[in-house]
Design a protein around this motif. Structure first.
Motif, short mmCIF file in Angstrom:
data_model
loop_
_atom_site.label_atom_id
_atom_site.label_comp_id
_atom_site.label_asym_id
_atom_site.label_seq_id
_atom_site.Cartn_x
_atom_site.Cartn_y
_atom_site.Cartn_z
N VAL A 1 3.34 -4.39 -1.16
CA VAL A 1 4.71 -5.01 -2.09
C VAL A 1 5.05 -2.84 -2.09
N ALA A 2 4.29 -1.79 -1.33
CA ALA A 2 4.79 -0.29 -1.32
C ALA A 2 4.31 0.07 -0.52
N ARG A 3 5.38 1.14 0.08
CA ARG A 3 4.71 1.72 1.16
C ARG A 3 5.05 3.46 0.66
N GLU A 4 3.65 4.01 1.16
CA GLU A 4 3.54 5.69 0.86
C GLU A 4 3.99 6.27 2.39
N PRO A 5 4.87 6.47 2.83
CA PRO A 5 4.81 7.20 4.20
C PRO A 5 4.03 8.34 4.12
N ARG A 6 4.01 9.54 3.33
CA ARG A 6 3.89 10.48 3.51
C ARG A 6 1.60 10.26 3.95
N ALA A 7 1.55 9.10 2.87
CA ALA A 7 -0.17 9.03 3.76
C ALA A 7 -0.25 7.94 4.29
N ASN A 8 0.20 7.56 5.09
CA ASN A 8 0.27 6.45 6.23
C ASN A 8 -0.03 5.27 5.33
N ALA A 9 0.51 5.14 4.16
CA ALA A 9 -0.09 3.69 3.31
C ALA A 9 0.44 2.82 2.97
#
Length: 172
Positions: free
Chosen positions: A34-42
């Motif tokens: 449902v979501a990604r956070e590329p800066r945290a590789n999450a």
């Protein structure tokens, strides 16, 4: 004064390979990203029937030696299913993925154990109706699970809605 929590909302795991772990949880539980956070590789994933924003967070940290079993830290996560038939289906799915690790009866709950690609153990469990806990209301034995027998006994009985009783208001 205590914290008036009603349930655990989500879990977050550090994983070696984010894409590999995403694929596993999509296959095993039908989760969607449902979501990604590329800066945290999450990545944040949700179960198909969940009302949560996300049920599982995965943070890719690269290859690392696994934490030794029995050392301090999280032992496992437990995912609840609504019917005993869904527990039986979960067992088949996890065997098919090569993730199955065992099963047991804890009296009021019936459990299947497995592991993800990083060795994180998890449980898929079904809870008896609260009014059937009987002697297990204050006990948690570890016994052999007779899953076919439990399916015959509890077929069609749904219990996930019993998670938070309507009269469970916190004390002032």
């Amino acid at each position: 004064m205590t914290v008036h929590a009603v349930r655990l909302n989500h879990a977050v795991l550090f994983v070696a390979d984010l894409e590999r772990s995403e694929a596993f949880y999509r296959q095993a539980f039908g989760m969607t990203v449902v979501a990604r956070e590329p800066r945290a590789n999450a990545a944040f994933l949700r179960l198909p029937r969940s009302g949560n924003h996300h049920d599982l967070g995965l943070f890719g940290v690269g290859d690392q030696p696994p934490r030794p079993r029995g050392s301090i830290g999280l032992y496992h996560l437990a995912w609840q299913v609504d019917t005993i038939e869904e527990l039986e289906e979960a067992r088949q799915t996890l065997v098919g993925l090569g993730a199955y690790g065992g099963e047991s009866s804890h009296g009021a709950t019936k459990s299947i154990y497995a592991h993800d690609p990083d060795g994180n153990e998890f449980e898929v469990m079904w809870m008896l109706p609260r009014d059937s806990w009987g002697e297990f209301a204050d006990a948690a034995p570890v016994e052999r699970l007779d899953l076919p027998g439990e399916v015959r006994r509890w077929a069609g009985v749904r219990t996930a809605a019993e998670l938070v009783p309507l009269d469970a208001d916190p004390e002032p």
